[in-house]
Design a protein around this motif. Structure first.
Motif, PDB file in Angstrom:
ATOM      1  N   PRO A 174       0.847  -1.325   0.087  1.00  0.00           N
ATOM      2  CA  PRO A 174      -0.062   0.074  -0.110  1.00  0.00           C
ATOM      3  C   PRO A 174       0.847   1.177  -0.087  1.00  0.00           C
ATOM      4  N   PRO A 175       0.387   2.369  -0.775  1.00  0.00           N
ATOM      5  CA  PRO A 175       1.244   3.480  -0.731  1.00  0.00           C
ATOM      6  C   PRO A 175       1.413   4.376   0.465  1.00  0.00           C
ATOM      7  N   PRO A 176       2.402   4.805   0.839  1.00  0.00           N
ATOM      8  CA  PRO A 176       2.664   5.609   1.855  1.00  0.00           C
ATOM      9  C   PRO A 176       1.931   7.025   1.650  1.00  0.00           C
ATOM     10  N   PRO A 177       1.641   7.853   2.621  1.00  0.00           N
ATOM     11  CA  PRO A 177       1.149   9.141   2.135  1.00  0.00           C
ATOM     12  C   PRO A 177       1.911  10.013   1.335  1.00  0.00           C
ATOM     13  N   SER A 178       1.110  10.733   0.526  1.00  0.00           N
ATOM     14  CA  SER A 178       1.786  11.444  -0.576  1.00  0.00           C
ATOM     15  C   SER A 178       3.209  12.284  -0.116  1.00  0.00           C
ATOM     16  N   VAL A 179       4.105  12.096  -1.079  1.00  0.00           N
ATOM     17  CA  VAL A 179       5.265  12.694  -0.805  1.00  0.00           C
ATOM     18  C   VAL A 179       5.477  13.974  -1.478  1.00  0.00           C
ATOM     19  N   VAL A 180       5.810  15.091  -0.739  1.00  0.00           N
ATOM     20  CA  VAL A 180       5.702  16.478  -1.273  1.00  0.00           C
ATOM     21  C   VAL A 180       7.106  17.015  -1.024  1.00  0.00           C
ATOM     22  N   ALA A 181       7.619  17.505  -2.071  1.00  0.00           N
ATOM     23  CA  ALA A 181       9.062  18.310  -2.045  1.00  0.00           C
ATOM     24  C   ALA A 181       8.733  19.902  -1.441  1.00  0.00           C
TER      25      ALA A 181
ATOM     26  N   GLY B 103       6.019  -1.785  -4.974  1.00  0.00           N
ATOM     27  CA  GLY B 103       5.888  -3.061  -4.732  1.00  0.00           C
ATOM     28  C   GLY B 103       7.160  -3.875  -5.464  1.00  0.00           C
ATOM     29  N   SER B 104       7.232  -4.903  -5.280  1.00  0.00           N
ATOM     30  CA  SER B 104       8.419  -5.842  -5.595  1.00  0.00           C
ATOM     31  C   SER B 104       7.839  -7.337  -6.105  1.00  0.00           C
ATOM     32  N   ALA B 105       7.984  -7.634  -7.268  1.00  0.00           N
ATOM     33  CA  ALA B 105       7.823  -9.030  -7.672  1.00  0.00           C
ATOM     34  C   ALA B 105       8.875  -9.746  -7.485  1.00  0.00           C
ATOM     35  N   ARG B 106      10.183  -9.292  -7.525  1.00  0.00           N
ATOM     36  CA  ARG B 106      11.355  -9.883  -7.272  1.00  0.00           C
ATOM     37  C   ARG B 106      12.200  -9.480  -6.373  1.00  0.00           C
ATOM     38  N   SER B 107      13.017 -10.207  -5.787  1.00  0.00           N
ATOM     39  CA  SER B 107      14.005  -9.521  -4.756  1.00  0.00           C
ATOM     40  C   SER B 107      15.001  -8.602  -5.252  1.00  0.00           C
ATOM     41  N   ASN B 108      15.405  -8.394  -6.590  1.00  0.00           N
ATOM     42  CA  ASN B 108      16.228  -7.512  -6.975  1.00  0.00           C
ATOM     43  C   ASN B 108      15.797  -6.223  -7.760  1.00  0.00           C
ATOM     44  N   ARG B 109      14.256  -6.105  -7.904  1.00  0.00           N
ATOM     45  CA  ARG B 109      13.649  -5.263  -8.736  1.00  0.00           C
ATOM     46  C   ARG B 109      12.774  -4.589  -7.776  1.00  0.00           C
ATOM     47  N   THR B 110      12.311  -3.202  -8.095  1.00  0.00           N
ATOM     48  CA  THR B 110      11.224  -2.560  -7.703  1.00  0.00           C
ATOM     49  C   THR B 110      10.425  -1.864  -8.550  1.00  0.00           C
ATOM     50  N   THR B 111       9.057  -1.894  -8.471  1.00  0.00           N
ATOM     51  CA  THR B 111       8.372  -1.110  -9.213  1.00  0.00           C
ATOM     52  C   THR B 111       7.672   0.017  -8.241  1.00  0.00           C
ATOM     53  N   VAL B 112       7.909   1.075  -8.992  1.00  0.00           N
ATOM     54  CA  VAL B 112       7.159   2.402  -8.075  1.00  0.00           C
ATOM     55  C   VAL B 112       6.482   3.129  -9.330  1.00  0.00           C
ATOM     56  N   ALA B 113       5.093   3.524  -8.627  1.00  0.00           N
ATOM     57  CA  ALA B 113       4.303   4.284  -9.421  1.00  0.00           C
ATOM     58  C   ALA B 113       4.176   5.821  -8.779  1.00  0.00           C
ATOM     59  N   ALA B 114       4.180   6.828  -9.597  1.00  0.00           N
ATOM     60  CA  ALA B 114       4.211   8.092  -9.029  1.00  0.00           C
ATOM     61  C   ALA B 114       3.492   9.152 -10.338  1.00  0.00           C
ATOM     62  N   LYS B 115       3.073  10.352  -9.341  1.00  0.00           N
ATOM     63  CA  LYS B 115       2.645  11.155 -10.080  1.00  0.00           C
ATOM     64  C   LYS B 115       3.678  12.407  -9.963  1.00  0.00           C
ATOM     65  N   ILE B 116       3.981  13.279 -11.111  1.00  0.00           N
ATOM     66  CA  ILE B 116       5.051  14.120 -11.102  1.00  0.00           C
ATOM     67  C   ILE B 116       4.117  15.567 -11.416  1.00  0.00           C
ATOM     68  N   HIS B 117       4.142  16.552 -10.404  1.00  0.00           N
ATOM     69  CA  HIS B 117       3.767  17.754 -10.834  1.00  0.00           C
ATOM     70  C   HIS B 117       4.608  18.648 -10.951  1.00  0.00           C
ATOM     71  N   ILE B 118       4.744  19.409 -12.112  1.00  0.00           N
ATOM     72  CA  ILE B 118       5.680  20.442 -12.468  1.00  0.00           C
ATOM     73  C   ILE B 118       4.889  21.726 -12.860  1.00  0.00           C
ATOM     74  N   PRO B 119       5.126  22.889 -12.032  1.00  0.00           N
ATOM     75  CA  PRO B 119       4.264  24.063 -12.250  1.00  0.00           C
ATOM     76  C   PRO B 119       4.956  24.829 -13.494  1.00  0.00           C
TER      77      PRO B 119
END
Length: 185
Positions: free
Chosen positions: A39-46, A77-93
């Motif tokens: 499950p995703p953590p809270p939104s990460v904001v710069a 998430g990770s389907a294999r021990s050496n790989r990670t899949t990340v989904a993100a939204k990137i907002h650029i003003p």
């Protein structure tokens, strides 16, 4: 089908992009059809220098007075021990961007809303990506800029080895590339 095939990675990336675009919540991300995705953590904001370490690995720029972009971590998430899949939204003003960086794996990006994304390569080649396009960024160092008058939203999946989906180039090289390509910070 081999469980480590590129086709399975593309299907996983497509499923994550679908999750992002549908606006699924953390509870929905735990449904059985998304087996293996944490499950995703809270939104990460710069927000300047207080940005978390994971923000930096997604390409956050913490040195600017105003954020040049903001990243929302949607799922990891990770389907294999050496790989990670990340989904993100990137907002650029408008006028914002992501400094020079690389990705240690496959990246798929959809320009989901707003203006037009401009990618610049180390050879100063400009690649324009209007809203509605999907693409894979260059494997070499590149920078992403929003020269339009509208806020820009990107949806990206990163299939990576190691802990960081985005690796920022060192500040000295960043300054050299900016100068070579005629960019201002």
């Amino acid at each position: 089908m081999n469980r480590h095939s590129p086709t399975k990675g593309i299907i996983t990336a497509a499923a994550l992009v679908g999750l992002v675009l549908s606006g699924a919540t953390s509870a929905q991300a735990r449904e059985p059809e998304l087996h293996g995705i944490d499950p995703p953590p809270p939104s990460v904001v710069a927000a300047g220098v207080a940005a978390a370490a994971y923000d930096a690995s997604l390409g956050q720029s913490g040195a600017a007075a105003a954020p040049s972009h903001r990243v929302e971590l949607v799922a990891k998430g990770s389907a294999r021990s050496n790989r990670t899949t990340v989904a993100a939204k990137i907002h650029i003003p408008p006028g914002g961007g992501v400094d020079w960086h690389t990705h240690p794996g496959q990246v798929y990006v959809i320009v989901a809303g707003g203006g037009e994304l401009t990618l610049l390569t180390t050879g100063c080649r400009r690649l324009s990506q209007p809203t509605g396009t999907a693409f894979q960024p260059p494997r070499s160092a590149h920078t992403a800029r929003n020269y339009s008058d509208e806020p820009l939203t990107l949806v990206a999946t990163f299939d990576i080895r190691g802990p960081k989906p985005t690796v920022m180039v060192d500040p000295g090289r960043d300054a050299q590339l900016d100068e070579r390509c005629g960019l201002e910070e």
